[in-house]
Design a protein around this motif. Sequence first.
Motif, PDB file in Angstrom:
ATOM      1  N   GLU A  52       0.861  -1.178   0.000  1.00 27.58           N
ATOM      2  CA  GLU A  52       0.000   0.000   0.000  1.00 27.58           C
ATOM      3  C   GLU A  52       0.897   1.227   0.000  1.00 27.58           C
ATOM      4  N   VAL A  53       0.695   2.072  -0.977  1.00 29.78           N
ATOM      5  CA  VAL A  53       1.454   3.307  -1.076  1.00 29.78           C
ATOM      6  C   VAL A  53       0.494   4.450  -0.765  1.00 29.78           C
ATOM      7  N   ARG A  54       0.799   5.203   0.277  1.00 22.05           N
ATOM      8  CA  ARG A  54      -0.016   6.358   0.659  1.00 22.05           C
ATOM      9  C   ARG A  54       0.745   7.621   0.305  1.00 22.05           C
ATOM     10  N   THR A  55       0.019   8.594  -0.204  1.00 18.98           N
ATOM     11  CA  THR A  55       0.652   9.856  -0.562  1.00 18.98           C
ATOM     12  C   THR A  55      -0.300  11.006  -0.298  1.00 18.98           C
ATOM     13  N   TRP A  56       0.263  12.153  -0.026  1.00 20.08           N
ATOM     14  CA  TRP A  56      -0.502  13.375   0.168  1.00 20.08           C
ATOM     15  C   TRP A  56       0.394  14.570  -0.132  1.00 20.08           C
ATOM     16  N   VAL A  57      -0.241  15.657  -0.518  1.00 26.84           N
ATOM     17  CA  VAL A  57       0.477  16.901  -0.799  1.00 26.84           C
ATOM     18  C   VAL A  57       0.568  17.676   0.506  1.00 26.84           C
ATOM     19  N   GLN A  58       1.788  17.937   0.912  1.00 24.67           N
ATOM     20  CA  GLN A  58       2.024  18.682   2.153  1.00 24.67           C
ATOM     21  C   GLN A  58       1.927  20.183   1.912  1.00 24.67           C
ATOM     22  N   GLU A  59       2.433  20.610   0.761  1.00 25.18           N
ATOM     23  CA  GLU A  59       2.455  22.047   0.455  1.00 25.18           C
ATOM     24  C   GLU A  59       2.447  22.221  -1.050  1.00 25.18           C
ATOM     25  N   MET A  60       1.781  23.279  -1.519  1.00 21.97           N
ATOM     26  CA  MET A  60       1.765  23.594  -2.937  1.00 21.97           C
ATOM     27  C   MET A  60       1.706  25.113  -3.067  1.00 21.97           C
ATOM     28  N   ARG A  61       2.739  25.682  -3.675  1.00 21.16           N
ATOM     29  CA  ARG A  61       2.729  27.131  -3.918  1.00 21.16           C
ATOM     30  C   ARG A  61       3.802  27.486  -4.935  1.00 21.16           C
ATOM     31  N   GLY A  62       3.557  28.587  -5.607  1.00 22.81           N
ATOM     32  CA  GLY A  62       4.504  29.029  -6.633  1.00 22.81           C
ATOM     33  C   GLY A  62       4.608  27.989  -7.733  1.00 22.81           C
ATOM     34  N   THR A  63       5.820  27.490  -7.944  1.00 27.14           N
ATOM     35  CA  THR A  63       6.070  26.457  -8.956  1.00 27.14           C
ATOM     36  C   THR A  63       6.228  25.078  -8.336  1.00 27.14           C
ATOM     37  N   ARG A  64       6.171  25.001  -6.985  1.00 27.00           N
ATOM     38  CA  ARG A  64       6.576  23.778  -6.289  1.00 27.00           C
ATOM     39  C   ARG A  64       5.454  23.102  -5.516  1.00 27.00           C
ATOM     40  N   SER A  65       5.581  21.784  -5.430  1.00 23.58           N
ATOM     41  CA  SER A  65       4.675  20.971  -4.632  1.00 23.58           C
ATOM     42  C   SER A  65       5.518  19.979  -3.832  1.00 23.58           C
ATOM     43  N   ILE A  66       5.288  19.921  -2.533  1.00 25.71           N
ATOM     44  CA  ILE A  66       5.977  18.948  -1.686  1.00 25.71           C
ATOM     45  C   ILE A  66       4.994  17.835  -1.371  1.00 25.71           C
ATOM     46  N   ARG A  67       5.396  16.634  -1.714  1.00 26.30           N
ATOM     47  CA  ARG A  67       4.536  15.461  -1.556  1.00 26.30           C
ATOM     48  C   ARG A  67       5.216  14.468  -0.617  1.00 26.30           C
ATOM     49  N   ARG A  68       4.426  13.909   0.295  1.00 30.00           N
ATOM     50  CA  ARG A  68       4.908  12.911   1.257  1.00 30.00           C
ATOM     51  C   ARG A  68       4.369  11.526   0.882  1.00 30.00           C
ATOM     52  N   TYR A  69       5.087  10.486   1.319  1.00 27.50           N
ATOM     53  CA  TYR A  69       4.725   9.112   0.997  1.00 27.50           C
ATOM     54  C   TYR A  69       5.009   8.182   2.172  1.00 27.50           C
ATOM     55  N   GLU A  70       4.229   7.110   2.232  1.00 22.84           N
ATOM     56  CA  GLU A  70       4.484   5.993   3.132  1.00 22.84           C
ATOM     57  C   GLU A  70       4.149   4.710   2.376  1.00 22.84           C
ATOM     58  N   ILE A  71       4.997   3.702   2.551  1.00 23.02           N
ATOM     59  CA  ILE A  71       4.726   2.389   1.955  1.00 23.02           C
ATOM     60  C   ILE A  71       4.709   1.358   3.079  1.00 23.02           C
ATOM     61  N   ARG A  72       3.656   0.533   3.049  1.00 27.98           N
ATOM     62  CA  ARG A  72       3.496  -0.573   3.995  1.00 27.98           C
ATOM     63  C   ARG A  72       3.084  -1.824   3.223  1.00 27.98           C
ATOM     64  N   LYS A  73       3.317  -2.990   3.824  1.00 28.51           N
ATOM     65  CA  LYS A  73       2.737  -4.206   3.271  1.00 28.51           C
ATOM     66  C   LYS A  73       1.248  -4.165   3.578  1.00 28.51           C
ATOM     67  N   HIS A  74       0.431  -4.628   2.643  1.00 30.20           N
ATOM     68  CA  HIS A  74      -1.017  -4.657   2.822  1.00 30.20           C
ATOM     69  C   HIS A  74      -1.363  -5.429   4.093  1.00 30.20           C
ATOM     70  N   GLY A  75      -2.179  -4.808   4.947  1.00 34.09           N
ATOM     71  CA  GLY A  75      -2.617  -5.454   6.181  1.00 34.09           C
ATOM     72  C   GLY A  75      -1.623  -5.367   7.313  1.00 34.09           C
ATOM     73  N   ASN A  76      -0.573  -4.563   7.153  1.00 31.87           N
ATOM     74  CA  ASN A  76       0.455  -4.435   8.188  1.00 31.87           C
ATOM     75  C   ASN A  76       0.740  -2.954   8.401  1.00 31.87           C
ATOM     76  N   ASP A  77       0.778  -2.504   9.639  1.00 28.14           N
ATOM     77  CA  ASP A  77       0.996  -1.087   9.928  1.00 28.14           C
ATOM     78  C   ASP A  77       2.466  -0.681   9.955  1.00 28.14           C
ATOM     79  N   ARG A  78       3.383  -1.636   9.881  1.00 22.68           N
ATOM     80  CA  ARG A  78       4.810  -1.296   9.960  1.00 22.68           C
ATOM     81  C   ARG A  78       5.279  -0.658   8.659  1.00 22.68           C
ATOM     82  N   LEU A  79       5.917   0.471   8.772  1.00 23.82           N
ATOM     83  CA  LEU A  79       6.406   1.197   7.597  1.00 23.82           C
ATOM     84  C   LEU A  79       7.587   0.482   6.962  1.00 23.82           C
ATOM     85  N   LEU A  80       7.557   0.399   5.644  1.00 26.02           N
ATOM     86  CA  LEU A  80       8.700  -0.096   4.879  1.00 26.02           C
ATOM     87  C   LEU A  80       9.536   1.068   4.365  1.00 26.02           C
TER      88      LEU A  80
END
Length: 137
Positions: free
Chosen positions: A75-103
């Motif tokens: 499972e890949v989760r992503t969200w935009v943390q900030e967007m302004r001017g010409t730039r966008s900062i995007r964050r991500y987390e990857i986990r195995k499906h059904g497991n809360d431990r971050l990879l």
Amino acid sequence: MQPFTTQLRVRHYEMDALGHVNNSVYQHYLEQAAIEHLEHLGFSLDVYRQLGGVFVMRRIEIDYLRPAIAGDTLEVRTWVQEMRGTRSIRRYEIRKHGNDRLLVTAEALWVWVDAVTMRPKPIPDVLLDAFVQMQHS
């Protein structure tokens, strides 16, 4: 804001000599999640063409915490943390499906560029407005 989540299955050819997903493959996973997130919001390549630009990744920082192997569903989760001017900062987390431990955790700097000149230009208002809507959902 609710992160966007997508799933993918790790393929055998993505393994390194140790039998884990090769570190370079994770960047592909992150890029795909960002594309799917924007498509989910209605921003397809056709819309980009109409807007005369595209997002390109300028910088990425990835923390590899645990390995994944062929056959794992991630499972890949992503969200935009900030967007302004010409730039966008995007964050991500990857986990195995059904497991809360971050990879993997990651942060990427995306820049909106002109589709012809490939030079940075201000992010169009329609994208900025979508970001504001994401912040309030």
